[in-house]
Design a protein around this motif. Structure first.
Motif, PDB file in Angstrom:
ATOM      1  N   LEU A   1      10.340  23.944 -26.155  1.00  0.00           N
ATOM      2  CA  LEU A   1       9.915  22.942 -27.137  1.00  0.00           C
ATOM      3  C   LEU A   1       9.837  21.547 -26.517  1.00  0.00           C
ATOM      4  O   LEU A   1       8.937  20.769 -26.826  1.00  0.00           O
ATOM      5  CB  LEU A   1      10.885  22.934 -28.321  1.00  0.00           C
ATOM      6  N   SER A   2      10.781  21.243 -25.641  1.00  0.00           N
ATOM      7  CA  SER A   2      10.799  19.922 -25.005  1.00  0.00           C
ATOM      8  C   SER A   2       9.592  19.726 -24.105  1.00  0.00           C
ATOM      9  O   SER A   2       8.927  18.678 -24.156  1.00  0.00           O
ATOM     10  CB  SER A   2      12.089  19.750 -24.192  1.00  0.00           C
ATOM     11  N   LEU A   3       9.293  20.724 -23.279  1.00  0.00           N
ATOM     12  CA  LEU A   3       8.154  20.612 -22.370  1.00  0.00           C
ATOM     13  C   LEU A   3       6.842  20.526 -23.143  1.00  0.00           C
ATOM     14  O   LEU A   3       5.945  19.763 -22.772  1.00  0.00           O
ATOM     15  CB  LEU A   3       8.127  21.808 -21.419  1.00  0.00           C
ATOM     16  N   TYR A   4       6.735  21.307 -24.203  1.00  0.00           N
ATOM     17  CA  TYR A   4       5.505  21.298 -25.003  1.00  0.00           C
ATOM     18  C   TYR A   4       5.331  19.957 -25.719  1.00  0.00           C
ATOM     19  O   TYR A   4       4.260  19.334 -25.664  1.00  0.00           O
ATOM     20  CB  TYR A   4       5.572  22.439 -26.017  1.00  0.00           C
ATOM     21  N   THR A   5       6.375  19.478 -26.377  1.00  0.00           N
ATOM     22  CA  THR A   5       6.286  18.241 -27.152  1.00  0.00           C
ATOM     23  C   THR A   5       6.129  17.026 -26.251  1.00  0.00           C
ATOM     24  O   THR A   5       5.511  16.033 -26.645  1.00  0.00           O
ATOM     25  CB  THR A   5       7.541  18.079 -28.036  1.00  0.00           C
ATOM     26  N   ALA A   6       6.669  17.092 -25.039  1.00  0.00           N
ATOM     27  CA  ALA A   6       6.580  15.951 -24.119  1.00  0.00           C
ATOM     28  C   ALA A   6       5.139  15.570 -23.827  1.00  0.00           C
ATOM     29  O   ALA A   6       4.828  14.387 -23.622  1.00  0.00           O
ATOM     30  CB  ALA A   6       7.305  16.276 -22.812  1.00  0.00           C
ATOM     31  N   ALA A   7       4.234  16.551 -23.819  1.00  0.00           N
ATOM     32  CA  ALA A   7       2.823  16.250 -23.572  1.00  0.00           C
ATOM     33  C   ALA A   7       2.257  15.365 -24.676  1.00  0.00           C
ATOM     34  O   ALA A   7       1.476  14.433 -24.417  1.00  0.00           O
ATOM     35  CB  ALA A   7       2.025  17.545 -23.460  1.00  0.00           C
ATOM     36  N   PHE A   8       2.658  15.611 -25.920  1.00  0.00           N
ATOM     37  CA  PHE A   8       2.176  14.814 -27.042  1.00  0.00           C
ATOM     38  C   PHE A   8       2.866  13.449 -27.079  1.00  0.00           C
ATOM     39  O   PHE A   8       2.248  12.443 -27.434  1.00  0.00           O
ATOM     40  CB  PHE A   8       2.411  15.571 -28.348  1.00  0.00           C
ATOM     41  N   VAL A   9       4.143  13.417 -26.710  1.00  0.00           N
ATOM     42  CA  VAL A   9       4.852  12.144 -26.606  1.00  0.00           C
ATOM     43  C   VAL A   9       4.192  11.272 -25.546  1.00  0.00           C
ATOM     44  O   VAL A   9       3.993  10.069 -25.735  1.00  0.00           O
ATOM     45  CB  VAL A   9       6.335  12.371 -26.267  1.00  0.00           C
ATOM     46  N   CYS A  10       3.839  11.886 -24.437  1.00  0.00           N
ATOM     47  CA  CYS A  10       3.195  11.167 -23.339  1.00  0.00           C
ATOM     48  C   CYS A  10       1.923  10.473 -23.804  1.00  0.00           C
ATOM     49  O   CYS A  10       1.721   9.276 -23.548  1.00  0.00           O
ATOM     50  CB  CYS A  10       2.882  12.132 -22.195  1.00  0.00           C
ATOM     51  N   GLU A  11       1.059  11.209 -24.494  1.00  0.00           N
ATOM     52  CA  GLU A  11      -0.206  10.621 -24.936  1.00  0.00           C
ATOM     53  C   GLU A  11       0.013   9.537 -25.983  1.00  0.00           C
ATOM     54  O   GLU A  11      -0.726   8.544 -26.028  1.00  0.00           O
ATOM     55  CB  GLU A  11      -1.105  11.718 -25.500  1.00  0.00           C
ATOM     56  N   THR A  12       1.032   9.695 -26.808  1.00  0.00           N
ATOM     57  CA  THR A  12       1.345   8.663 -27.798  1.00  0.00           C
ATOM     58  C   THR A  12       1.815   7.387 -27.121  1.00  0.00           C
ATOM     59  O   THR A  12       1.382   6.279 -27.462  1.00  0.00           O
ATOM     60  CB  THR A  12       2.425   9.173 -28.769  1.00  0.00           C
ATOM     61  N   VAL A  13       2.716   7.542 -26.157  1.00  0.00           N
ATOM     62  CA  VAL A  13       3.224   6.374 -25.426  1.00  0.00           C
ATOM     63  C   VAL A  13       2.109   5.721 -24.618  1.00  0.00           C
ATOM     64  O   VAL A  13       1.997   4.490 -24.566  1.00  0.00           O
ATOM     65  CB  VAL A  13       4.394   6.783 -24.511  1.00  0.00           C
ATOM     66  N   ARG A  14       1.280   6.533 -23.993  1.00  0.00           N
ATOM     67  CA  ARG A  14       0.159   5.987 -23.208  1.00  0.00           C
ATOM     68  C   ARG A  14      -0.793   5.206 -24.103  1.00  0.00           C
ATOM     69  O   ARG A  14      -1.320   4.159 -23.724  1.00  0.00           O
ATOM     70  CB  ARG A  14      -0.587   7.108 -22.495  1.00  0.00           C
ATOM     71  N   GLY A  15      -1.021   5.726 -25.314  1.00  0.00           N
ATOM     72  CA  GLY A  15      -1.862   4.989 -26.257  1.00  0.00           C
ATOM     73  C   GLY A  15      -1.247   3.648 -26.638  1.00  0.00           C
ATOM     74  O   GLY A  15      -1.961   2.649 -26.769  1.00  0.00           O
TER      75      GLY A  15
END
Length: 214
Positions: A91-105
């Motif tokens: 779950l952490s690895l999967y969700t981290a991808a979405f967190v990454c794009e949110t932070v990058r935005g």
């Protein structure tokens, strides 16, 4: 109500497992997601390629397959771990991808002049990111990050299919004892509503407060 009262211990224990799964995965995904976002905006092409490759792979892979790999493939390739730990990792690895794009935005909303001014003062990339850019991006990032974490909370139910003791499996326990599966599912849904509502309220309050501040 009889279904809940007759299985109250199961209900509370499983939702306790869900909360533990959510909290651990949320913390780990947040840390990893911020690191990935740093890679995505790095001036080093190789680092940007690593961050982009990770996000592209995980965002386009169904969560079920990610958990399937950690439940069945990981122990054979590496070593055995409890299913709960493997679920947290997946779950952490999967969700981290979405967190990454949110932070990058959020980082992209900070004027470029801020980073240029920091570099003019002699700050390297990492101090510029952590001391100048990220603090300004917080107002933009936190509300959508709350939505990502709400999605993570609901995604914990997928772990029920991999022998993880959490709320998504409550209806199975009730069914095995001859109870109504439909009623059990309704109680599970209500339980998740109770967990999600505080996060939603927090998200709206932050959006309202920071929209006024801007």
């Amino acid at each position: 109500m009889d279904v809940l009262l007759d299985n109250l211990n199961q209900f509370l224990t499983r939702f306790g497992g869900t909360i533990g799964l959510f909290v651990l995965s949320a913390i780990a995904s947040l840390v990893l997601g911020v690191l990935l976002a740093a890679l995505r905006v790095s001036p080093v092409p190789a680092m940007r390629a690593v961050g982009t490759g990770y996000v592209t792979l995980l965002r386009n892979t169904p969560l079920t397959l990610v958990l399937f790999f950690f439940a069945l493939g990981f122990p054979r390739i590496f070593f055995d771990l409890p299913f709960f730990v493997l679920a947290v990792i997946g779950l952490s690895l999967y969700t981290a991808a979405f967190v990454c794009e949110t932070v990058r935005g959020g980082i992209s909303t900070v004027p470029e002049g801020q980073a240029e001014a920091a570099r003019a003062l002699g700050l390297a990339f990492l101090p510029t990111l952590t001391l100048v850019v990220l603090p300004q991006a917080v107002r933009t990032v936190v509300p959508p990050l709350t939505s990502v974490q709400i999605a993570l909370l609901k995604n914990t139910t997928v772990a029920a299919g991999f022998s993880v003791f959490e709320a998504g499996g409550f209806y199975r326990a009730v069914n095995e004892q001859g109870g109504s599966t439909l009623v059990a599912l309704l109680w599970v849904a209500l339980g998740f509503v109770i967990l999600v509502v505080p996060l939603t309220v927090l998200q709206r309050r932050l959006e309202k407060r920071w929209s006024v501040a801007r």
